[in-house]
Design an enzyme around this catalytic site. Structure first.
Site, PDB file in Angstrom:
ATOM      1  N   ASP A   3      -6.185   1.669  -2.254  1.00 26.17           N
ATOM      2  CA  ASP A   3      -6.875   1.414  -0.988  1.00 26.17           C
ATOM      3  C   ASP A   3      -7.689   0.125  -1.030  1.00 26.17           C
ATOM      4  OD1 ASP A   3      -5.739   3.743  -0.050  1.00 26.17           O
ATOM      5  OD2 ASP A   3      -7.604   4.880   0.024  1.00 26.17           O
ATOM      6  N   HIS A  62       0.842  -1.205   0.000  1.00 23.70           N
ATOM      7  CA  HIS A  62       0.000   0.000   0.000  1.00 23.70           C
ATOM      8  C   HIS A  62       0.875   1.251   0.000  1.00 23.70           C
ATOM      9  CE1 HIS A  62      -2.845   2.947   1.945  1.00 23.70           C
ATOM     10  NE2 HIS A  62      -3.552   2.525   0.918  1.00 23.70           N
TER      11      HIS A  62
END
EC number: 3.1.1.4
Length: 145
Positions: A119, A75
């Site tokens: 996300d 991420h």
């Protein structure tokens, strides 16, 4: 112009300059929190991921400690790539839906879609990875060099 008017004008200008230097709060933090809870069906609150391993939280370093920590590193890397494309991941609001298969990004383009994909991928990764309590709130100075 009267001196008092000049003082008021100067005060307004100075206060506006001061306000411009205050960084805005991240806009998509709440969206990402909701995505995480959508992906794991509310089984674990999003704040549990804040102080996990070497990469889940503020800044990452070292080698990820497990699969969940690798999700956080991926991420972080995704956000870094988005920033290289002049996107601002922490301030990009986007549209998405929570379905039976987890979060799904709405058909947007550009930075909004890029950040949403970062996300959503991370949230789904978090949901699949085991949460090892021993890796929560570890001493990063010792374990993440």
């Amino acid at each position: 112009m009267y001196p008092a008017h000049l003082l008021v004008l100067l005060a307004v200008c100075v206060s506006l300059l001061g306000a411009a230097s205050i960084p805005p709060l991240p806009l998509n933090v709440a969206q990402f929190d909701n995505m995480i809870e959508c992906a794991n069906y509310g089984s674990r609150p999003s704040w549990h991921y804040m102080e996990y391993g070497c990469y889940c939280g503020k800044e990452g370093s070292g080698t990820p400690v497990d699969e969940l920590d690798r999700c956080c590193k991926a991420h972080d890397d995704c956000y870094t790539e988005a920033e290289k494309r002049r996107c601002h991941p922490k301030f990009s609001a986007y549209s998405w839906k929570c379905g039976s298969d987890g979060p799904t990004c709405d058909p947007e383009t550009g930075c909004k879609r890029t950040v949403c994909d970062c996300d959503a991928t991370a949230a789904k990764c978090f949901a699949k990875a085991p949460f090892n309590q021993a890796n929560w709130n570890i001493d990063t100075e010792t374990h993440c060099q």
